[in-house]
Write a protein that holds these residues in place. Structure first.
Motif, mmCIF file in Angstrom:
data_model
loop_
_atom_site.group_PDB
_atom_site.id
_atom_site.type_symbol
_atom_site.label_atom_id
_atom_site.label_comp_id
_atom_site.label_asym_id
_atom_site.label_seq_id
_atom_site.Cartn_x
_atom_site.Cartn_y
_atom_site.Cartn_z
ATOM 1 N N PRO A 50 0.808 -1.220 0.000
ATOM 2 C CA PRO A 50 0.000 0.000 0.000
ATOM 3 C C PRO A 50 0.844 1.274 0.000
ATOM 4 C CG PRO A 50 0.122 -0.905 2.202
ATOM 5 C CD PRO A 50 0.849 -1.873 1.305
ATOM 6 N N GLY A 51 2.123 1.152 0.297
ATOM 7 C CA GLY A 51 2.990 2.326 0.387
ATOM 8 C C GLY A 51 3.830 2.508 -0.856
ATOM 9 N N ILE A 52 4.984 3.138 -0.662
ATOM 10 C CA ILE A 52 5.923 3.321 -1.761
ATOM 11 C C ILE A 52 7.105 2.383 -1.540
ATOM 12 C CG2 ILE A 52 5.208 5.678 -2.271
ATOM 13 C CD1 ILE A 52 7.628 6.659 -0.652
ATOM 14 N N GLY A 53 8.255 2.667 -2.140
ATOM 15 C CA GLY A 53 9.418 1.812 -2.007
ATOM 16 C C GLY A 53 9.717 1.458 -0.561
ATOM 17 N N PHE A 54 10.117 0.219 -0.354
ATOM 18 C CA PHE A 54 10.434 -0.319 0.967
ATOM 19 C C PHE A 54 9.228 -0.331 1.895
ATOM 20 C CE2 PHE A 54 14.229 1.856 -0.696
ATOM 21 C CZ PHE A 54 14.999 0.746 -0.968
ATOM 22 N N GLY A 55 8.017 -0.253 1.332
ATOM 23 C CA GLY A 55 6.802 -0.317 2.129
ATOM 24 C C GLY A 55 6.544 0.919 2.973
ATOM 25 N N LEU A 56 7.205 2.036 2.646
ATOM 26 C CA LEU A 56 6.987 3.257 3.423
ATOM 27 C C LEU A 56 5.541 3.720 3.269
ATOM 28 C CD1 LEU A 56 10.277 5.155 2.520
ATOM 29 C CD2 LEU A 56 9.758 3.944 4.644
ATOM 30 N N PRO A 57 4.861 3.974 4.378
ATOM 31 C CA PRO A 57 3.445 4.367 4.299
ATOM 32 C C PRO A 57 3.285 5.830 3.857
ATOM 33 C CG PRO A 57 4.174 4.348 6.576
ATOM 34 C CD PRO A 57 5.335 3.853 5.750
ATOM 35 N N VAL A 58 2.606 6.012 2.729
ATOM 36 C CA VAL A 58 2.318 7.333 2.190
ATOM 37 C C VAL A 58 0.882 7.281 1.683
ATOM 38 C CG1 VAL A 58 2.956 9.030 0.425
ATOM 39 C CG2 VAL A 58 4.731 7.670 1.520
ATOM 40 N N PRO A 59 0.079 8.330 1.907
ATOM 41 C CA PRO A 59 -1.315 8.319 1.430
ATOM 42 C C PRO A 59 -1.419 8.095 -0.080
ATOM 43 C CG PRO A 59 -0.920 10.175 2.905
ATOM 44 C CD PRO A 59 0.414 9.553 2.638
ATOM 45 N N GLN A 60 -2.395 7.277 -0.488
ATOM 46 C CA GLN A 60 -2.582 6.907 -1.892
ATOM 47 C C GLN A 60 -2.756 8.120 -2.803
ATOM 48 O OE1 GLN A 60 -2.390 4.069 -3.753
ATOM 49 N NE2 GLN A 60 -1.565 3.208 -1.882
ATOM 50 N N GLY A 61 -3.553 9.071 -2.387
ATOM 51 C CA GLY A 61 -3.793 10.250 -3.217
ATOM 52 C C GLY A 61 -2.497 10.979 -3.525
ATOM 53 N N PHE A 62 -1.658 11.112 -2.525
ATOM 54 C CA PHE A 62 -0.370 11.773 -2.710
ATOM 55 C C PHE A 62 0.513 10.975 -3.661
ATOM 56 C CE2 PHE A 62 4.070 12.467 -1.454
ATOM 57 C CZ PHE A 62 4.162 13.837 -1.692
ATOM 58 N N ILE A 63 0.529 9.648 -3.506
ATOM 59 C CA ILE A 63 1.343 8.795 -4.380
ATOM 60 C C ILE A 63 0.893 8.931 -5.832
ATOM 61 C CG2 ILE A 63 1.965 6.417 -4.971
ATOM 62 C CD1 ILE A 63 1.742 5.744 -1.983
ATOM 63 N N ILE A 64 -0.415 8.913 -6.057
ATOM 64 C CA ILE A 64 -0.944 8.995 -7.424
ATOM 65 C C ILE A 64 -0.597 10.339 -8.051
ATOM 66 C CG2 ILE A 64 -3.082 9.108 -8.776
ATOM 67 C CD1 ILE A 64 -4.159 6.893 -6.848
ATOM 68 N N ILE A 65 -0.797 11.419 -7.325
ATOM 69 C CA ILE A 65 -0.476 12.752 -7.853
ATOM 70 C C ILE A 65 1.020 12.867 -8.129
ATOM 71 C CG2 ILE A 65 -0.382 15.212 -7.258
ATOM 72 C CD1 ILE A 65 -3.081 14.726 -5.774
ATOM 73 N N LEU A 66 1.835 12.420 -7.186
ATOM 74 C CA LEU A 66 3.288 12.479 -7.356
ATOM 75 C C LEU A 66 3.734 11.634 -8.548
ATOM 76 C CD1 LEU A 66 5.957 13.580 -6.208
ATOM 77 C CD2 LEU A 66 6.087 11.501 -4.821
ATOM 78 N N THR A 67 3.145 10.457 -8.715
ATOM 79 C CA THR A 67 3.485 9.586 -9.837
ATOM 80 C C THR A 67 3.149 10.248 -11.160
ATOM 81 O OG1 THR A 67 3.134 7.602 -8.497
ATOM 82 C CG2 THR A 67 3.114 7.312 -10.884
ATOM 83 N N ILE A 68 1.997 10.876 -11.245
ATOM 84 C CA ILE A 68 1.592 11.543 -12.489
ATOM 85 C C ILE A 68 2.534 12.707 -12.798
ATOM 86 C CG2 ILE A 68 -0.232 12.937 -13.552
ATOM 87 C CD1 ILE A 68 -2.243 11.046 -12.084
ATOM 88 N N ILE A 69 2.928 13.452 -11.786
ATOM 89 C CA ILE A 69 3.872 14.560 -11.993
ATOM 90 C C ILE A 69 5.218 14.024 -12.475
ATOM 91 C CG2 ILE A 69 5.220 16.344 -10.798
ATOM 92 C CD1 ILE A 69 2.697 16.788 -9.023
ATOM 93 N N ILE A 70 5.704 12.974 -11.836
ATOM 94 C CA ILE A 70 6.986 12.383 -12.243
ATOM 95 C C ILE A 70 6.897 11.819 -13.665
ATOM 96 C CG2 ILE A 70 8.586 10.473 -11.789
ATOM 97 C CD1 ILE A 70 8.047 11.002 -8.767
ATOM 98 N N LEU A 71 5.791 11.162 -13.990
ATOM 99 C CA LEU A 71 5.597 10.657 -15.355
ATOM 100 C C LEU A 71 5.643 11.793 -16.370
ATOM 101 C CD1 LEU A 71 2.804 7.970 -14.901
ATOM 102 C CD2 LEU A 71 5.107 7.580 -15.761
ATOM 103 N N ALA A 72 4.999 12.897 -16.049
ATOM 104 C CA ALA A 72 4.992 14.050 -16.950
ATOM 105 C C ALA A 72 6.405 14.609 -17.128
ATOM 106 C CB ALA A 72 4.045 15.127 -16.434
ATOM 107 N N LEU A 73 7.154 14.701 -16.039
ATOM 108 C CA LEU A 73 8.525 15.214 -16.132
ATOM 109 C C LEU A 73 9.424 14.292 -16.955
ATOM 110 C CD1 LEU A 73 9.032 16.500 -12.468
ATOM 111 C CD2 LEU A 73 8.799 17.884 -14.553
ATOM 112 N N ILE A 74 9.293 12.988 -16.740
ATOM 113 C CA ILE A 74 10.099 12.027 -17.510
ATOM 114 C C ILE A 74 9.695 12.067 -18.982
ATOM 115 C CG2 ILE A 74 10.630 9.582 -17.862
ATOM 116 C CD1 ILE A 74 10.359 9.264 -14.801
ATOM 117 N N ALA A 75 8.402 12.137 -19.251
ATOM 118 C CA ALA A 75 7.930 12.209 -20.640
ATOM 119 C C ALA A 75 8.450 13.479 -21.320
ATOM 120 C CB ALA A 75 6.404 12.171 -20.682
ATOM 121 N N TYR A 76 8.458 14.581 -20.602
ATOM 122 C CA TYR A 76 8.979 15.836 -21.157
ATOM 123 C C TYR A 76 10.477 15.709 -21.425
ATOM 124 C CZ TYR A 76 10.411 20.677 -21.585
ATOM 125 O OH TYR A 76 10.971 21.849 -22.035
ATOM 126 N N HIS A 77 11.219 15.131 -20.489
ATOM 127 C CA HIS A 77 12.658 14.938 -20.672
ATOM 128 C C HIS A 77 12.918 14.000 -21.856
ATOM 129 C CE1 HIS A 77 16.838 15.021 -19.591
ATOM 130 N NE2 HIS A 77 16.875 13.714 -19.391
#
Length: 158
Positions: A50-77
């Protein structure tokens, strides 16, 4: 090899890795639910993270938003890399970025579908999946090639 042929290979390989990872995740949920060890430190072990790497607990909404932002940055790069240069070294960097994107998209699909990522490989003390392997391998290849590209540019300037 032509640029079109290279990109055909990249898209095909990425698509196959994405489908394979999603298939294995589906099997971990629906069919191959029991752990199977090849060795005491490696095997098949369905785990819902349910968390991020190494099972660190982070709220799902934050993970999804952060993932989309990172995907956008990688796609732009990646877009900038493709537009700037089509040489072999650059192609390796582009493929590594595409590998990271593929893995991140697969894990994002899990988060949107199951509200956690589905890991199925037990290795030493942790749980991973093919998407994680794509992300880490892509990142390592990117760093190694980006670093060597920077060194060669410095040597050319001197």
């Amino acid at each position: 090899m032509s640029t079109k042929a290279r990109w055909f290979i990249v898209f095909t390989a990425s698509g196959l890795f994405l489908l394979l990872d999603q298939f294995l995740k589906s099997q971990a949920i629906n069919a191959w639910t029991a752990p199977k060890y090849l060795f005491s430190f490696f095997g098949w072990y369905p785990y819902f993270n349910p968390g991020i790497g190494f099972g660190l607990p982070v709220p799902q909404g934050f993970i999804i938003i952060l993932t989309i932002i990172i995907l956008a940055l990688i796609a732009y790069h990646l877009y900038k890399q493709i537009k700037s240069d089509g040489q072999t070294k650059s192609f390796i960097i582009q493929y590594s970025l595409f590998s990271i994107l593929t893995g991140a998209v697969s894990n994002l699909i899990d988060r949107l579908t199951y509200h956690h990522t589905v890991d199925y490989i037990f290795a030493f003390t942790g749980y991973i999946n093919l998407a994680d392997i794509l992300i880490v391998a892509g990142f390592v290849v990117y760093l190694v090639n980006k670093n060597s590209a920077c060194h060669s540019e410095r040597n050319e300037v001197k």
